[in-house]
Design an enzyme around this catalytic site. Structure first.
Site, PDB file in Angstrom:
ATOM      1  N   HIS A 129       1.780   4.599  -2.935  1.00 34.80           N
ATOM      2  CA  HIS A 129       1.714   6.042  -2.698  1.00 34.80           C
ATOM      3  C   HIS A 129       3.140   6.486  -3.355  1.00 34.80           C
ATOM      4  O   HIS A 129       3.492   7.463  -3.854  1.00 34.80           O
ATOM      5  CB  HIS A 129       1.749   6.478  -1.209  1.00 34.80           C
ATOM      6  CG  HIS A 129       0.219   6.445  -0.630  1.00 34.80           C
ATOM      7  ND1 HIS A 129      -0.750   7.101  -1.287  1.00 34.80           N
ATOM      8  CD2 HIS A 129      -0.184   5.773   0.488  1.00 34.80           C
ATOM      9  CE1 HIS A 129      -1.800   6.720  -0.572  1.00 34.80           C
ATOM     10  NE2 HIS A 129      -1.672   5.959   0.507  1.00 34.80           N
TER      11      HIS A 129
ATOM     12  N   HIS B 176       3.319   6.694  -6.899  1.00 31.11           N
ATOM     13  CA  HIS B 176       2.715   8.158  -7.246  1.00 31.11           C
ATOM     14  C   HIS B 176       3.599   9.084  -7.331  1.00 31.11           C
ATOM     15  O   HIS B 176       3.498  10.105  -8.070  1.00 31.11           O
ATOM     16  CB  HIS B 176       1.369   8.180  -6.402  1.00 31.11           C
ATOM     17  CG  HIS B 176       0.335   9.028  -6.760  1.00 31.11           C
ATOM     18  ND1 HIS B 176      -0.616   9.386  -6.114  1.00 31.11           N
ATOM     19  CD2 HIS B 176       0.292   9.355  -8.293  1.00 31.11           C
ATOM     20  CE1 HIS B 176      -1.778  10.089  -7.029  1.00 31.11           C
ATOM     21  NE2 HIS B 176      -1.031  10.036  -8.032  1.00 31.11           N
TER      22      HIS B 176
ATOM     23  N   HIS C 169       0.949  -1.303  -0.060  1.00 29.86           N
ATOM     24  CA  HIS C 169      -0.054   0.069  -0.035  1.00 29.86           C
ATOM     25  C   HIS C 169       0.816   1.446   0.063  1.00 29.86           C
ATOM     26  O   HIS C 169       0.735   2.102  -0.807  1.00 29.86           O
ATOM     27  CB  HIS C 169      -0.953  -0.159   1.337  1.00 29.86           C
ATOM     28  CG  HIS C 169      -1.649   1.339   1.187  1.00 29.86           C
ATOM     29  ND1 HIS C 169      -3.008   1.314   1.083  1.00 29.86           N
ATOM     30  CD2 HIS C 169      -1.565   2.551   1.867  1.00 29.86           C
ATOM     31  CE1 HIS C 169      -3.622   2.465   1.279  1.00 29.86           C
ATOM     32  NE2 HIS C 169      -2.531   3.202   1.843  1.00 29.86           N
ATOM     33  N   GLU C 170       1.672   1.503   0.952  1.00 33.41           N
ATOM     34  CA  GLU C 170       2.692   2.471   0.923  1.00 33.41           C
ATOM     35  C   GLU C 170       3.410   2.645  -0.209  1.00 33.41           C
ATOM     36  O   GLU C 170       3.855   3.916  -0.568  1.00 33.41           O
ATOM     37  CB  GLU C 170       3.398   2.550   2.329  1.00 33.41           C
ATOM     38  CG  GLU C 170       2.567   2.601   3.649  1.00 33.41           C
ATOM     39  CD  GLU C 170       1.750   3.827   3.831  1.00 33.41           C
ATOM     40  OE1 GLU C 170       1.818   4.649   3.177  1.00 33.41           O
ATOM     41  OE2 GLU C 170       0.495   3.531   4.137  1.00 33.41           O
TER      42      GLU C 170
HETATM   43 ZN   LIG Z   1      -2.719   5.223   2.014  1.00 33.09          ZN
END
Ligand SMILES: [Zn+2]
Length: 683
Positions: free
Chosen positions: A474, A477, A470-471
């Site tokens: 980010h 991105h 998940h991290e």
């Molecule tokens: Zn998040």
């Protein structure tokens, strides 16, 4: 001792000297950077040369860059390597920095300069990212009070200041009310049902307070196991009731603060020309209006209700199958307890069985291999880079062609000087080498994962593996951003869009193919046995309608308070919200239930998740839906990966997120993929 010439915070470059930055550098550097930023804003406003994109908007985009970067370094160090002097220094500069940022849209000369530029021919000919930057800047200034007369600007500042104070007090009351409760069990027989880890933690907690017996509190690591496992129904009830009324009476009563926060938010929305606080906050998010967010939740509610009722019926049937046909209806303090028993009976699945297959080193290598296959990027560790703790690793990221994109730090394990949780942060927002303003990106990823033992590597839970993915989403991105305007780059996107790149990565931790790439037993090298994998997948959706209804209930409560609620008509906000939550609860709520008085997501800061709680579900809809393209074309499909990188990961906020999403999917988001993934489609 610290003079400007030797202050590392004033000479930040890509290789941040984390080993040299000390608390005594903070105040002089931030003071200096604030002075410079103010002087540059005044100079921009006073500039008499004809207005151009470069001398107005691009100048605005870069004015605060040195301050932004220095503050992100200081904030970061304060959260991962703090010590009393650093905390003091950070607290000393923080209020002035935040008031500087909120004062930018209120600067009359600057606002005039932007409007003058907006009226030029050059401005009306802008397209693409440049046009969006102009539109968003004007919009942002307006929504932050640029158009108000001096008297109303002062009112806005007063509202913001009071909101900061009242919301801080709200959050402290929740903390104090939570800490004010303890329950000590003196007799070991009273602990029946609890797992050994919870018993040991309760014993340690009592010992720390100099008490005999076992001490329980309302903090999640203590409270949750009691609700799930403790056989003593009376104690469960007592803990539940205490939790449900936190901060709703006595010394830490949040009721008056809650009313005041809602009143101030309504006043602020009205002052800025919006119908309600939800419309003010959601204006530049994907949902745009409170009404649209409400409709989104309504739709999911209709699609979840039937299964919600069925799950609740089945839980009662389960209880009666164990305790006899005359066992009573479930109370709120029974639900988690019987659900846990039902889960064990249905799936016979123990999360701990997965740990040996998730040694951290392999998981991280598997993550890098996954993104290399999907996006063609290479991640390589570079030793010897200055870091804030010896545990920290640094990595370079390059394109398939070897072009350098940027770097990131990884800090995986808990420490006493580091805050809890997992997160990604940007340190430097760059721009790719083939674009003007070229500069590599720099970011970081932090976790508090299970650490290694002397004779064993760090063995993670599946949840921890999912957190890393998940991290890292980010981080991608940020690192893959190809946006020339800094304030529209990377993760600076609408709040209900920002979790798409992160949540979509989680999908790769639930599929056999990628798991086989990295989930290998740390001793034997075997992959996860088929039977264990099956159990893990089946247990994932246990009572998923209840989980979804709970989130929807919070979302409805949030929007109702920030759209409809009228104290004159609806009365007490706690009673009003209890009526809403009841519709999403599997059991009747007690008459003094006061969850809203402790809802820190919504009320612990001036905006926070206020009117934005729906975003959790919104982003899940986006990620489940977008992942179907990988499902269909192969979950390592480099073609779909390249498209996702091109239209989502590299685009930041350079285009309307709804438009970016349509470019990737060819249509608007469809909630069915989420319902299917959660096992809710069959209805
Ligand atoms: Zn998040």
């Amino acid at each position: 001792m610290s003079d400007t010439a030797n202050n590392p915070l004033l000479q930040l470059s890509f290789r941040i000297p984390f080993d040299r930055i000390r608390a005594e550098h903070v105040q002089p550097a931030i003071g200096e950077l604030l002075r410079e930023a103010r002087a540059r804003i005044d100079a921009l406003a006073a500039d008499t040369a004809p207005r151009t994109f470069d001398n107005t908007l691009m100048a605005l985009d870069t004015i605060t860059e040195p301050l932004d970067e220095a503050m992100s370094v200081v904030r970061h160090l304060e959260s991962v390597a703090t010590y009393p002097e650093l905390r003091t220094a950070y607290n000393a500069v923080q209020p002035e920095v935040s008031s500087f940022y909120s004062g930018i849209p209120l600067h009359a000369g600057l606002w005039q300069a932007i409007r003058t530029y907006a009226a030029t021919e050059e401005a009306s000919a802008l397209t693409g990212t440049w046009r969006r930057f102009l539109t968003k800047t004007i919009d942002n200034f307006r929504r932050h009070g640029a158009d108000l007369d001096p008297r109303n600007k002062a009112r806005l500042e007063a509202i913001d200041m009071e909101l900061a104070t009242v919301t801080t007090k709200f959050s402290q009351n929740v903390l104090d009310a939570t800490n004010a409760f303890e329950l000590v069990i003196a007799d070991e027989a009273g602990l029946a049902g609890l797992p050994p880890s919870a018993v040991a933690a309760a014993r340690a907690s009592a010992a720390q307070k100099g008490l005999a017996g076992w001490r329980f509190t309302l903090q999640a690591p203590s409270y949750t196991p009691v609700m799930m496992y403790l056989d003593d129904r009376g104690v469960r009830q007592q803990m539940y009731r205490a939790y449900a009324v936190r901060a709703s009476s006595g010394e830490y009563d949040n009721r008056p603060l809650l009313s005041r926060i809602l009143e101030l938010r309504r006043a602020k929305a009205e002052l800025l020309g919006f119908r309600n606080f939800a419309d003010l906050v959601l204006h530049d998010r994907m949902a745009h209006t409170g009404q649209r967010a409400l409709e989104f939740l309504e739709d999911l509610k209709h699609k979840t209700e039937r299964q919600f009722a069925r799950e609740n019926r089945e839980l009662l049937e389960f209880r009666r199958s164990v305790e006899g046909a005359d066992a009573p209806e479930l109370q709120p303090w029974d639900v988690a307890y019987y659900a846990e028993k039902q889960r064990a009976a249905l799936y016979d699945f123990d999360e701990e069985e997965l740990r040996p297959y998730f040694p951290l080193g392999r998981v991280v290598d598997g993550l890098f291999a996954t993104v290399q296959r999907l996006y063609g990027i290479r991640v390589a560790e570079e030793p010897g880079v200055p870091v804030w703790d010896p545990q920290v690793r640094y990595y370079n990221v390059a394109d398939g062609s070897g072009k350098f994109l940027g770097g990131f730090y990884a800090d995986w394990y808990p420490r006493e000087n580091k805050r809890g949780g997992a997160w990604m942060d940007a340190l430097i927002t760059g721009c790719p080498a083939d674009l003007p303003g070229s500069k590599p990106h720099l970011g970081l990823i932090c976790g508090n994962l299970t650490p290694p033992l002397a004779d064993r590597p760090a063995l993670l839970t599946h949840y921890e593996v999912t957190t890393i993915f998940h991290e890292f989403g980010h981080l991608l991105h940020h690192l893959l951003s190809r946006v020339e305007v800094r304030s529209l780059a990377g993760t600076s996107v609408a709040w209900d869009f920002v979790e798409l790149p992160s949540q979509i990565m989680e999908n790769w931790t639930w599929e056999r193919e990628p798991l086989d790439l990295f989930a290998r037993h740390y001793q034997t090298g075997a992959s996860i046995p088929a039977e264990l994998f099956e159990k893990m997948v089946r247990a994932r959706n246990f009572r998923s309608a209840n989980a979804q209804m709970r989130q929807l209930g919070f979302g409805f409560l949030d929007l109702a308070l920030h759209i409809d609620y009228d104290p004159a008509r609806d009365g007490d906000a706690i009673v009003y919200t209890r009526g809403i939550l009841q519709q999403y609860s599997p059991a009747p709520l007690p008459p003094d239930h006061a969850m809203a008085a402790a809802f820190t997501h919504l009320f612990a800061s001036p905006v926070g998740y206020g009117a934005g709680y729906y975003s959790y579900k919104w982003a899940e809809v986006l990620d489940a839906d977008a992942f179907t393209r990988f499902r269909t074309h192969g979950i390592f499909s480099p073609e779909v990966g390249a498209e996702f990188r091109d239209v989502i990961l590299s685009r930041g906020d350079s285009e309307d997120p709804a438009e970016l999403y349509r470019k990737f999917m060819g249509r608007d988001p469809d909630p069915n993929a989420l319902l299917e993934r959660s096992g809710l489609l069959a209805g």
